[in-house]
Scaffold this motif. Structure first.
Motif, PDB file in Angstrom:
ATOM      1  N   ILE A 134      14.813  15.651  39.094  1.00 34.89           N
ATOM      2  CA  ILE A 134      15.652  16.657  38.154  1.00 34.89           C
ATOM      3  C   ILE A 134      15.328  16.433  36.846  1.00 34.89           C
ATOM      4  CG2 ILE A 134      18.080  16.839  36.936  1.00 34.89           C
ATOM      5  CD1 ILE A 134      19.198  16.345  39.934  1.00 34.89           C
ATOM      6  N   THR A 135      15.105  15.367  36.286  1.00 30.49           N
ATOM      7  CA  THR A 135      14.498  15.201  34.785  1.00 30.49           C
ATOM      8  C   THR A 135      13.365  15.794  34.542  1.00 30.49           C
ATOM      9  OG1 THR A 135      15.621  12.910  34.651  1.00 30.49           O
ATOM     10  CG2 THR A 135      14.088  13.529  33.077  1.00 30.49           C
ATOM     11  N   ARG A 136      12.446  15.683  35.616  1.00 31.81           N
ATOM     12  CA  ARG A 136      11.078  16.184  35.613  1.00 31.81           C
ATOM     13  C   ARG A 136      11.134  17.952  35.364  1.00 31.81           C
ATOM     14  NH1 ARG A 136       5.731  15.328  36.246  1.00 31.81           N
ATOM     15  NH2 ARG A 136       4.491  17.008  35.622  1.00 31.81           N
ATOM     16  N   VAL A 137      12.086  18.435  36.322  1.00 34.80           N
ATOM     17  CA  VAL A 137      12.190  19.909  36.217  1.00 34.80           C
ATOM     18  C   VAL A 137      12.936  20.158  35.019  1.00 34.80           C
ATOM     19  CG1 VAL A 137      13.370  21.728  37.643  1.00 34.80           C
ATOM     20  CG2 VAL A 137      12.265  20.001  38.926  1.00 34.80           C
ATOM     21  N   CYS A 138      13.574  19.503  34.263  1.00 32.83           N
ATOM     22  CA  CYS A 138      14.356  20.027  33.216  1.00 32.83           C
ATOM     23  C   CYS A 138      13.306  20.035  32.314  1.00 32.83           C
ATOM     24  CB  CYS A 138      15.457  18.996  32.719  1.00 32.83           C
ATOM     25  SG  CYS A 138      16.957  19.161  33.649  1.00 32.83           S
ATOM     26  N   GLU A 139      12.415  18.998  32.130  1.00 30.83           N
ATOM     27  CA  GLU A 139      11.303  19.083  31.244  1.00 30.83           C
ATOM     28  C   GLU A 139      10.470  20.129  31.242  1.00 30.83           C
ATOM     29  OE1 GLU A 139       9.357  15.310  31.888  1.00 30.83           O
ATOM     30  OE2 GLU A 139      10.899  14.004  30.888  1.00 30.83           O
ATOM     31  N   GLU A 140      10.052  20.638  32.532  1.00 29.18           N
ATOM     32  CA  GLU A 140       9.189  21.688  32.853  1.00 29.18           C
ATOM     33  C   GLU A 140      10.152  23.116  32.347  1.00 29.18           C
ATOM     34  OE1 GLU A 140       6.340  22.126  33.838  1.00 29.18           O
ATOM     35  OE2 GLU A 140       5.814  20.152  34.557  1.00 29.18           O
ATOM     36  N   CYS A 165      25.524  14.522  35.649  1.00 32.00           N
ATOM     37  CA  CYS A 165      25.324  13.765  34.701  1.00 32.00           C
ATOM     38  C   CYS A 165      24.024  13.614  34.336  1.00 32.00           C
ATOM     39  CB  CYS A 165      25.858  12.506  34.674  1.00 32.00           C
ATOM     40  SG  CYS A 165      25.114  11.564  36.169  1.00 32.00           S
ATOM     41  N   MET A 166      22.738  14.028  35.206  1.00 30.65           N
ATOM     42  CA  MET A 166      21.385  13.869  35.030  1.00 30.65           C
ATOM     43  C   MET A 166      20.918  15.199  34.042  1.00 30.65           C
ATOM     44  SD  MET A 166      20.155  12.653  38.651  1.00 30.65           S
ATOM     45  CE  MET A 166      18.728  12.090  38.332  1.00 30.65           C
TER      46      MET A 166
END
Length: 348
Positions: A183-189, A218-219
């Motif tokens: 999730i965090t990586r996808v948000c950054e992309e 929350c993520m």
């Protein structure tokens, strides 16, 4: 300090029900809906939305799947030594892939560094993952992490195809427990991708599925400013995808404070009859969800809101917001009128 709910709602939203004309319009919209539904008010659009990457044309549709398009790709070039004996040739349809086919594709994806081969394998796996039985199969064969690693490949097309595959795989709740690490990586992309690019949209579709339940909201909290920034851009395709995520987040009471504190000075401009229906309907549902949550949390206090926060934009200037909602009660689309009436009634 402001109290969320109770007096805050009454003060900030009193203007929503201004004048006998608006009250009558709300009554008329609701009454008409009741008549058309045998005395039952039509339900609002679902608070949670899902996304499925569209699968190949001509394939059998999985139960409950959405509209599909595309062409099943030609099988990628393969090293025969990497394929298990007795299951070498790929079938012509993704629905007909057997466990050995999928296992071979996963193994080849893990071992090859050729972007063109990676892309073709991911397209095939994505089409296969449009069918629920294969979603479990790919997880059981260890394919989730192999596909997830493709997000680190520099090639943009490979990343996009990996996200499309993860999107279909994330239609499965058990898969989500594994896929949450991305999730965090996808948000950054999403944040770094060009506006309305296929990579950005694929990321938003993945987050839509991952936000269907409250488990991983929350993520995504730190990415709310990014979502609102994209929403402010006048690109309807991107706005719809962003709003699907925001609507899902707004259905969670625990996310209310973070959403209300977020900066969105442009939000009132989207409450306009000229706005695309799919955008407008979701903005109204987003506001309705937040209003319901505020009423539930009537005894909760939060910090003073900035003048550009969602709370201040929607409820700080109640007169302007009331005027926009009153105008939307005359919108030509029935769904819009019903959602406006629902929002206004929530202020009672």
């Amino acid at each position: 300090m402001r109290e969320v709910g109770g007096s805050a709602i009454r003060t900030g939203l009193a203007g929503f029900v201004v004048g006998a004309g608006v009250c009558y319009c709300v009554y008329r919209v609701v009454s008409k809906t009741r008549r058309n539904n045998g005395g039952v008010v039509a339900a609002a659009p679902p608070a949670a939305e899902t996304e499925r990457e569209r699968a190949p044309q001509g394939s059998r549709e999985a139960p409950g799947s959405s509209e599909r398009h595309g062409v099943f790709p030609s099988p990628p070039q393969r090293d025969s030594a990497s394929l298990r004996e007795g299951c070498v040739d790929l079938p012509n349809s993704s629905h007909d892939l057997k466990a050995c086919h999928i296992q071979n594709l996963i193994h080849l994806l893990e071992s090859t560094e050729d972007p063109s081969v990676q892309e073709q394998i991911l397209i095939t796996l994505s089409n296969s993952a449009a069918f629920s039985v294969n979603q479990d199969l790919i997880r059981n064969l260890g394919g989730l992490s192999v596909v997830g690693k493709m997000l680190s490949v520099p090639d943009i097309d490979v990343k996009e195809k990996a996200l499309n595959t993860l999107n279909n795989l994330s239609m499965n709740i058990k898969n989500q427990e594994v896929l949450k690490v991305y999730i965090t990586r996808v948000c950054e992309e999403i944040d770094s991708s060009p506006l309305n690019s296929e990579l950005q949209l694929a990321g938003l579709r993945f987050l839509t599925n991952m936000s269907v339940t409250n488990n991983y909201h929350c993520m995504m909290t730190s990415s709310i400013p990014c979502f609102l920034h994209l929403l402010s851009k006048e690109n309807e395709r991107t706005q719809v995808q962003v709003l699907k995520v925001l609507v899902n987040l707004s259905a969670n009471t625990a996310m209310t404070k973070d959403l209300l504190n977020a900066q969105a000075p442009f939000l009132l401009s989207l409450l306009d009859g000229s706005i695309n229906k799919e955008v407008l309907l979701r903005v109204l549902l987003f506001a309705t969800n937040l209003t319901k949550n505020m009423k539930k949390e009537k005894n909760t206090t939060v910090s003073q809101y900035n003048e550009d926060s969602i709370f201040s934009v929607l409820w700080g200037n109640s007169t302007l917001c009331a005027q926009k909602l009153a105008a939307l009660l005359y919108h030509h689309d029935t769904e819009i009128r019903e959602q406006v009436a629902e929002l206004i009634m929530q202020q009672g």
